[in-house]
Write a protein that holds these residues in place. Structure first.
Motif, short mmCIF file in Angstrom:
data_model
loop_
_atom_site.label_atom_id
_atom_site.label_comp_id
_atom_site.label_asym_id
_atom_site.label_seq_id
_atom_site.Cartn_x
_atom_site.Cartn_y
_atom_site.Cartn_z
N GLN A 32 0.83 -1.21 0.00
CA GLN A 32 0.00 0.00 0.00
C GLN A 32 0.86 1.26 0.00
O GLN A 32 0.54 2.24 -0.68
N LYS A 36 0.88 4.09 -2.97
CA LYS A 36 0.64 5.51 -2.70
C LYS A 36 1.77 6.35 -3.30
O LYS A 36 1.53 7.39 -3.93
N SER A 39 1.36 6.48 -7.03
CA SER A 39 0.27 7.39 -7.39
C SER A 39 0.72 8.84 -7.30
O SER A 39 0.39 9.66 -8.17
N ASP A 40 1.50 9.18 -6.26
CA ASP A 40 1.98 10.55 -6.08
C ASP A 40 2.97 10.95 -7.18
O ASP A 40 2.99 12.11 -7.62
#
Length: 357
Positions: A32, A36, A39-40
């Motif tokens: 996870q 993240k 995605s950033d």
């Protein structure tokens, strides 16, 4: 800037490789965290890849122009060259914005506190309208709203309302709404037709998790009592309301919107954590005065930020001198044009400040 972009591209490719490793797939926490980070990084990596493609297009077009004699082909190559150069300029600006330091609270949910200011019942009525404006805005973005505490004035107005907005990026969009909102209109109670000015104070606080704020039990007094006001028979006949008093700060939280004492207690603690977290943020911002000056106001409750003028049907944001003649739409939750303009002005100020330093 480009050294940093190359480092980010390398890191992005490392993440993609790690995400395919069985040991990472089986470790949900690690998985996870990497998702993240991926995605950033995706927006800046995609912009940088497109930038590199455009630079290659410029080089190729210039090389071909040196060899090509056909006039029609030369025109096509020139057009391709000009398009690539224009896109390079746009991407350089986009990448500078994407590289600006991120506010660590941007992805948090928010606590919104609206208080009637000067203007008595008229201010309370406008506070209720501002509350509905934010609820409609949240609904439009598919965010969830939940009232934490409410103090009504008996004629449909709110002396004070605190509610939570839950949704990805809620704080990043709404943090510019903190401050004094002023309304100019003829109140229904005004027989002479005179325009009155009333005010409402809005505070936007990022929701604080328990890891963000540690509250010592000895610093808290918890009182339970019967709820008052409109809440139904069950609410009014049981000791379901909760009042928290935080001794070190003097903050008092009262929650009675739920039938369960446990639920009201949980809501009260969520609000208290957010208030304490906001106080800590204000201390940090005060010690970073130069950085604070480069931002569009995002927290000063005494700052008069916006006027809603009913006779002229206009809304004016004083910080960026933006006036829109779309009062009804804005009060119905159509806030994106205002918020997008504030974000753009904030980014421009930060870029200018970064260039100076």
């Amino acid at each position: 800037m480009f050294d940093r972009l190359e480092d980010l591209l390398i890191r992005f490719e490392e993440i993609l490789s790690e995400l395919n490793e069985p040991s990472v797939i089986n470790d949900q926490g690690r998985f996870q965290k990497l998702m993240k980070e991926q995605s950033d990084l995706t927006p800046i990596v995609e912009a940088y890849k497109e930038y590199k493609d455009c630079r290659q297009t410029v080089e190729d077009s210039l090389a071909l122009l040196g060899e090509e004699s056909d006039e029609e082909m030369r025109e096509m190559l020139k057009e391709e060259l000009n398009d690539a150069k224009k896109r390079i300029e746009e991407l350089e600006h986009e990448m500078k914005i994407l590289l600006l330091p991120k506010d660590p609270n941007d992805e948090k949910n928010v606590m919104v506190e609206i208080r009637a200011g000067a203007g008595g019942d008229e201010a309370a009525l406008f506070a209720a309208e501002i509350y509905r404006m934010y609820v409609h805005y949240a609904e439009g973005r598919r965010w969830r709203t939940e009232i934490i505490s409410l103090n009504e004035n008996g004629i449909g107005g709110f002396k004070e309302v605190v509610f939570m907005i839950t949704g990805q990026g809620a704080y990043s969009r709404l943090k510019y709404e903190s401050g004094v909102h002023r309304v100019q209109r003829v109140p229904e109670t005004e027989s002479g037709g005179r325009i009155h000015t009333s005010t409402v104070t809005v505070a936007i606080m990022p929701e604080a998790e328990e890891v963000d704020v540690v509250i010592d039990d000895k610093d808290i007094r918890i009182d339970v009592m019967r709820a008052s006001g409109n809440g139904g028979q069950c609410v009014n006949t049981t000791d379901s309301a909760v009042r928290l008093t935080h001794y070190p700060t003097g903050i008092v939280i009262y929650s009675q919107t739920e039938k369960s004492q446990l639920q009201n207690k949980e809501k009260a603690f969520r609000l208290l954590r957010s208030k304490l977290y906001e106080m800590e943020l204000e201390k940090q911002q005060a010690s970073e005065a130069a950085a604070r000056r480069s931002q569009i106001g995002t927290g000063d409750r005494s700052e008069k930020i916006r006027t809603y003028n009913f006779p002229q049907g206009r809304v004016t944001d004083h910080r960026i001198k933006l006036t829109l003649h779309r009062l009804d739409n804005i009060l119905n939750g159509d806030l994106d044009e205002v918020i997008d303009s504030l974000i753009a002005a904030d980014q421009a100020a930060k870029l200018a400040n970064m260039n100076e330093s």
